[in-house]
Scaffold this motif. Structure first.
Motif, PDB file in Angstrom:
ATOM      1  N   LEU A   1       3.207 -13.999   0.311  1.00 53.30           N
ATOM      2  CA  LEU A   1       4.612 -14.396   0.369  1.00 53.30           C
ATOM      3  C   LEU A   1       5.071 -13.513  -0.563  1.00 53.30           C
ATOM      4  CD1 LEU A   1       4.687 -18.107   1.157  1.00 53.30           C
ATOM      5  CD2 LEU A   1       5.135 -16.136   2.351  1.00 53.30           C
ATOM      6  N   LYS A   2       6.156 -12.895  -0.204  1.00 52.31           N
ATOM      7  CA  LYS A   2       6.954 -11.985  -1.567  1.00 52.31           C
ATOM      8  C   LYS A   2       8.380 -12.952  -1.990  1.00 52.31           C
ATOM      9  CE  LYS A   2       6.814  -7.848  -2.681  1.00 52.31           C
ATOM     10  NZ  LYS A   2       6.586  -6.637  -2.488  1.00 52.31           N
TER      11      LYS A   2
ATOM     12  N   ARG B   1      -3.637   8.199  -6.333  1.00 49.01           N
ATOM     13  CA  ARG B   1      -4.290   8.579  -6.645  1.00 49.01           C
ATOM     14  C   ARG B   1      -5.259   7.621  -5.559  1.00 49.01           C
ATOM     15  NH1 ARG B   1      -1.413   5.171  -9.414  1.00 49.01           N
ATOM     16  NH2 ARG B   1      -2.300   3.549 -10.144  1.00 49.01           N
ATOM     17  N   GLN B   2      -4.472   6.589  -4.877  1.00 48.20           N
ATOM     18  CA  GLN B   2      -6.104   5.752  -4.094  1.00 48.20           C
ATOM     19  C   GLN B   2      -5.678   6.022  -2.554  1.00 48.20           C
ATOM     20  OE1 GLN B   2      -4.423   1.576  -4.795  1.00 48.20           O
ATOM     21  NE2 GLN B   2      -4.471   2.266  -7.400  1.00 48.20           N
ATOM     22  N   MET B   3      -7.106   6.848  -2.073  1.00 52.57           N
ATOM     23  CA  MET B   3      -7.076   7.814  -1.109  1.00 52.57           C
ATOM     24  C   MET B   3      -6.985   6.830   0.177  1.00 52.57           C
ATOM     25  SD  MET B   3     -11.022   8.900  -1.485  1.00 52.57           S
ATOM     26  CE  MET B   3     -10.167  10.140  -0.269  1.00 52.57           C
ATOM     27  N   LEU B   4      -7.257   5.653   0.382  1.00 52.62           N
ATOM     28  CA  LEU B   4      -7.269   4.880   1.460  1.00 52.62           C
ATOM     29  C   LEU B   4      -6.213   4.627   2.085  1.00 52.62           C
ATOM     30  CD1 LEU B   4     -10.360   3.256   1.547  1.00 52.62           C
ATOM     31  CD2 LEU B   4     -10.480   5.054   2.827  1.00 52.62           C
ATOM     32  N   PHE B   5      -5.065   4.658   1.174  1.00 51.63           N
ATOM     33  CA  PHE B   5      -3.946   3.753   2.007  1.00 51.63           C
ATOM     34  C   PHE B   5      -2.360   5.282   1.451  1.00 51.63           C
ATOM     35  CE2 PHE B   5      -5.071   0.713  -1.943  1.00 51.63           C
ATOM     36  CZ  PHE B   5      -6.401   0.047  -1.284  1.00 51.63           C
ATOM     37  N   GLU B   6      -1.281   4.221   3.023  1.00 51.32           N
ATOM     38  CA  GLU B   6      -0.603   5.191   3.633  1.00 51.32           C
ATOM     39  C   GLU B   6       0.567   4.369   3.377  1.00 51.32           C
ATOM     40  OE1 GLU B   6      -1.599   6.182   7.452  1.00 51.32           O
ATOM     41  OE2 GLU B   6      -3.567   6.871   7.293  1.00 51.32           O
ATOM     42  N   GLU B   7       1.496   5.032   3.307  1.00 55.16           N
ATOM     43  CA  GLU B   7       2.739   4.832   3.206  1.00 55.16           C
ATOM     44  C   GLU B   7       3.015   3.223   3.878  1.00 55.16           C
ATOM     45  OE1 GLU B   7       5.766   7.864   3.311  1.00 55.16           O
ATOM     46  OE2 GLU B   7       5.575   8.860   2.328  1.00 55.16           O
ATOM     47  N   GLU B   8       2.766   3.519   5.631  1.00 56.97           N
ATOM     48  CA  GLU B   8       3.302   1.729   5.599  1.00 56.97           C
ATOM     49  C   GLU B   8       2.121   0.696   5.649  1.00 56.97           C
ATOM     50  OE1 GLU B   8       2.064   0.038  10.862  1.00 56.97           O
ATOM     51  OE2 GLU B   8       1.902   2.899   9.410  1.00 56.97           O
ATOM     52  N   ASP B   9       1.132   1.175   4.169  1.00 56.68           N
ATOM     53  CA  ASP B   9       0.321  -0.021   4.053  1.00 56.68           C
ATOM     54  C   ASP B   9       1.100  -1.091   2.766  1.00 56.68           C
ATOM     55  OD1 ASP B   9      -1.942   0.232   5.993  1.00 56.68           O
ATOM     56  OD2 ASP B   9      -2.681   2.122   4.123  1.00 56.68           O
ATOM     57  N   ALA B  10       2.132   0.398   2.313  1.00 63.16           N
ATOM     58  CA  ALA B  10       2.720   0.038   1.193  1.00 63.16           C
ATOM     59  C   ALA B  10       3.904  -1.350   1.984  1.00 63.16           C
ATOM     60  CB  ALA B  10       3.354   0.908   0.075  1.00 63.16           C
ATOM     61  N   GLN B  11       4.555  -0.976   2.599  1.00 69.16           N
ATOM     62  CA  GLN B  11       6.211  -1.176   3.322  1.00 69.16           C
ATOM     63  C   GLN B  11       5.715  -2.671   3.997  1.00 69.16           C
ATOM     64  OE1 GLN B  11       6.308   2.238   6.238  1.00 69.16           O
ATOM     65  NE2 GLN B  11       7.551   3.624   5.422  1.00 69.16           N
ATOM     66  N   GLU B  12       3.957  -2.671   4.438  1.00 68.25           N
ATOM     67  CA  GLU B  12       3.875  -3.857   5.201  1.00 68.25           C
ATOM     68  C   GLU B  12       3.283  -4.863   3.938  1.00 68.25           C
ATOM     69  OE1 GLU B  12       1.673  -2.940   8.376  1.00 68.25           O
ATOM     70  OE2 GLU B  12       2.785  -2.134   9.507  1.00 68.25           O
ATOM     71  N   TYR B  13       2.639  -4.533   2.465  1.00 65.50           N
ATOM     72  CA  TYR B  13       2.765  -5.377   1.438  1.00 65.50           C
ATOM     73  C   TYR B  13       0.958  -5.283   1.945  1.00 65.50           C
ATOM     74  CZ  TYR B  13       7.191  -6.007   0.659  1.00 65.50           C
ATOM     75  OH  TYR B  13       8.747  -5.353   0.232  1.00 65.50           O
TER      76      TYR B  13
ATOM     77  N   ASP C   1      -5.407  -7.653  -5.409  1.00 62.97           N
ATOM     78  CA  ASP C   1      -3.951  -6.838  -4.968  1.00 62.97           C
ATOM     79  C   ASP C   1      -3.433  -6.426  -3.381  1.00 62.97           C
ATOM     80  OD1 ASP C   1      -1.530  -7.023  -6.551  1.00 62.97           O
ATOM     81  OD2 ASP C   1      -2.180  -5.318  -7.317  1.00 62.97           O
ATOM     82  N   TYR C   2      -2.072  -6.248  -3.428  1.00 64.50           N
ATOM     83  CA  TYR C   2      -1.763  -5.613  -2.476  1.00 64.50           C
ATOM     84  C   TYR C   2      -0.925  -4.172  -2.949  1.00 64.50           C
ATOM     85  CZ  TYR C   2       2.560  -6.853  -5.326  1.00 64.50           C
ATOM     86  OH  TYR C   2       4.084  -6.311  -4.883  1.00 64.50           O
ATOM     87  N   VAL C   3      -1.061  -3.248  -1.693  1.00 68.20           N
ATOM     88  CA  VAL C   3      -0.703  -2.126  -1.833  1.00 68.20           C
ATOM     89  C   VAL C   3       0.806  -1.799  -2.340  1.00 68.20           C
ATOM     90  CG1 VAL C   3      -1.134   0.449  -0.359  1.00 68.20           C
ATOM     91  CG2 VAL C   3      -2.464  -1.081  -0.033  1.00 68.20           C
ATOM     92  N   GLU C   4       1.009  -0.838  -3.032  1.00 63.88           N
ATOM     93  CA  GLU C   4       1.939  -0.279  -3.689  1.00 63.88           C
ATOM     94  C   GLU C   4       2.650   1.154  -3.781  1.00 63.88           C
ATOM     95  OE1 GLU C   4       3.900  -3.688  -6.997  1.00 63.88           O
ATOM     96  OE2 GLU C   4       1.946  -3.007  -7.064  1.00 63.88           O
ATOM     97  N   PHE C   5       3.894   1.472  -3.632  1.00 59.64           N
ATOM     98  CA  PHE C   5       3.507   2.774  -3.332  1.00 59.64           C
ATOM     99  C   PHE C   5       3.401   3.874  -4.685  1.00 59.64           C
ATOM    100  CE2 PHE C   5       6.736   1.740  -0.156  1.00 59.64           C
ATOM    101  CZ  PHE C   5       6.733   3.058   1.210  1.00 59.64           C
TER     102      PHE C   5
END
Length: 335
Positions: free
Chosen positions: A296-297, A65-77, A56-60
């Protein structure tokens, strides 16, 4: 040893235990809530090699609860394993972090566990858990089971030839319909369950097996409930740890069409690979395309969105109807 000085001072680990951790390798399957906490603890503890796999990819919605991720990760999918690897390498540059984007299947499970000393469960479904359980007992590798939903969690540490297995404790097919996407989850139960998984793994890896808990533990933080079922003898007819039939390893590697419960998504895995650059050119004619190095999205219409991975997987988001998802897939991607 300066990095690990406080851990070395702990008498049950010491320098010898720290060296054992340095020479250990752990497979973490699923880099979501449980998996990110596990990887964080393992990296900081100095486990020499961490192999991660997630599809999977990072979503907001992950950030709560998923402690290694940041907003930038979600913005960049970013794929979860890539985002996790980026963060873990900043936490501890002295260890090896291997990131694999994809599904865990019968096709790749043997290769995934090769050279691993412990398997840690960060998944969200029992189908994959029984696959991990069966490969663990086939290959004689301890398996740290864990699961969370709402404010509840369960965990256990199974060791082939010494404890019963997951099948002895949990009936296959058990499913009460509750998932994090349908009833939610709070972050503290994730931290607690995953920390217990890693603690048992550290005991094993440092040679402290006498201190292993040897129970199936259930905790509900919100309702202040705590239960433990002590391991007893394995079930006489257990197909995994007694008969050594390993039924999960005998199943088809993956179903082509899978409705992801609670995600309003159908996964279609029909091809072995996609060339994303070529596909982006084609799909730009029928929808809005966003391309990253990893996926790709494609927004097809007001309802349906494709998330396409180079390993041949397509997430059809916006429906749980497999027939509808398949129609969109066949129409815009084809067989």
């Amino acid at each position: 040893m300066e990095r690990y000085s406080r851990q070395v001072l702990f008498p049950f680990i010491g320098e010898s235990g720290q060296n054992k951790l340095k020479n250990s390798a752990v497979l973490v399957v699923g880099i979501g809530a449980l998996g990110t906490v596990s990887c964080n603890h393992l990296a900081r503890a100095g486990v020499g090699k961490i192999r991660m796999i997630d599809r999977d990819y990072v979503e907001f919605s992950n950030l709560q609860r998923q402690m290694l991720f940041e907003e930038e990760d979600a913005q960049e999918y970013l794929p979860k394993v890539i985002a996790a690897k980026n963060k873990l390498e900043k936490i501890n540059s002295e260890i090896e972090i291997e990131a694999i984007i994809g599904n865990v299947t019968n096709d790749n499970i043997e290769e995934l566990v090769e050279g691993m000393d412990v398997i840690i469960d960060g998944t969200d479904n029992f189908s994959t858990r029984f696959l991990l359980n069966d490969i663990a007992f086939k290959r004689n590798i301890p398996y740290a089971y864990g699961g969370v939903v709402a404010s509840r969690g369960m965990n256990a540490f199974f060791i082939p030839e010494k404890t019963p297995c997951l099948r002895c404790m949990v009936n296959e097919g058990v499913n009460n319909g509750q998932t994090c996407d349908t009833v939610g989850v709070i972050s503290p139960i994730v931290d607690l369950i995953s920390s217990n998984q890693v603690t048992e793994a550290l005991k094993y890896l440092t040679g402290n097996e006498d201190y292993l808990r040897n129970t199936l533990q259930t905790i509900d933080l919100w309702h202040n409930q705590f239960y433990e079922i002590k391991f007893s003898k394995s079930m006489v007819n257990c197909s995994t740890c007694q008969k050594e039939e390993f039924p999960a390893l005998e199943r088809q590697a993956h179903e082509q069409n899978i409705s992801l419960c609670g995600r309003n998504t159908v996964q279609i895995h029909q091809r072995d690979a996609f060339e994303l650059n070529e596909l982006a050119v084609i799909l730009e004619k029928i929808g809005t395309v966003q391309k990253t190095p990893f996926l790709l999205k494609v927004q097809i219409d007001n309802q349906i969105q494709f998330v396409i991975f180079p390993d041949g997987r397509v997430l059809v988001q916006g429906t749980e109807d497999v027939v509808m998802a398949r129609n969109y897939y066949d129409r815009y991607i084809g067989s």
